[in-house]
Enzyme design. Sequence first.
Site, PDB file in Angstrom:
ATOM      1  N   CYS A   1      -5.104   0.578  -2.816  1.00  0.00           N
ATOM      2  CA  CYS A   1      -4.676   1.969  -2.681  1.00  0.00           C
ATOM      3  C   CYS A   1      -4.272   2.404  -4.046  1.00  0.00           C
ATOM      4  O   CYS A   1      -3.532   3.475  -3.908  1.00  0.00           O
ATOM      5  CB  CYS A   1      -3.626   1.775  -1.532  1.00  0.00           C
ATOM      6  SG  CYS A   1      -2.459   0.513  -1.721  1.00  0.00           S
TER       7      CYS A   1
ATOM      8  N   CYS B   1       2.843  -2.102  -8.645  1.00  0.00           N
ATOM      9  CA  CYS B   1       4.067  -2.788  -8.474  1.00  0.00           C
ATOM     10  C   CYS B   1       4.942  -3.203  -9.786  1.00  0.00           C
ATOM     11  O   CYS B   1       4.226  -3.255 -10.781  1.00  0.00           O
ATOM     12  CB  CYS B   1       3.997  -4.231  -7.650  1.00  0.00           C
ATOM     13  SG  CYS B   1       2.890  -3.606  -6.331  1.00  0.00           S
TER      14      CYS B   1
ATOM     15  N   CYS C   1       0.991  -1.082   0.037  1.00  0.00           N
ATOM     16  CA  CYS C   1       0.044   0.109   0.035  1.00  0.00           C
ATOM     17  C   CYS C   1       1.103   1.089   0.186  1.00  0.00           C
ATOM     18  O   CYS C   1       1.939   1.195   0.502  1.00  0.00           O
ATOM     19  CB  CYS C   1      -1.045  -0.007   1.273  1.00  0.00           C
ATOM     20  SG  CYS C   1      -2.438   1.099   0.960  1.00  0.00           S
TER      21      CYS C   1
END
Length: 140
Positions: A88, A92, A14
């Site tokens: 959120c 990645c 997050c």
Amino acid sequence: MSTPTPRPSVLFVCVHNAGRSQMGAAFLSHLAGDRVEVRSAGSAPAGTVNPAVVEAMKEVGIDISAETPKILTTDAVRSSDVVITMGCGDTCPVFPGKRYLDWRLPDPAGQGVEAVRPIRDETERRVRALLAELAVSPTA
């Protein structure tokens, strides 16, 4: 002689690594013990874990007061089998062969412990489901 099954590794991500990802990592560590390698991180880590999150976790017997938010690294993603973003919008690095999940959960930032409790409880439910998918029996 059989070779031991490698421990699965899970990374919770997050943005601030101060709430949802900390709860996910804490529940997984608590329920799986050393049978799962657990990490959490964020792209813009906060200075401390959200106090309402610390309090809500303490209510269920898990002390995360000593945890600190960590920076998300490419190596953390690369070395994880499962990467879970917590709704959120954090992104990645994507590597082939990894499992990516997005658990869309409300943000506890700026909320009191009353608002954090349902987020905590839903996080625990999802962690327990993940353990079942990983074929790891919870210890608690």
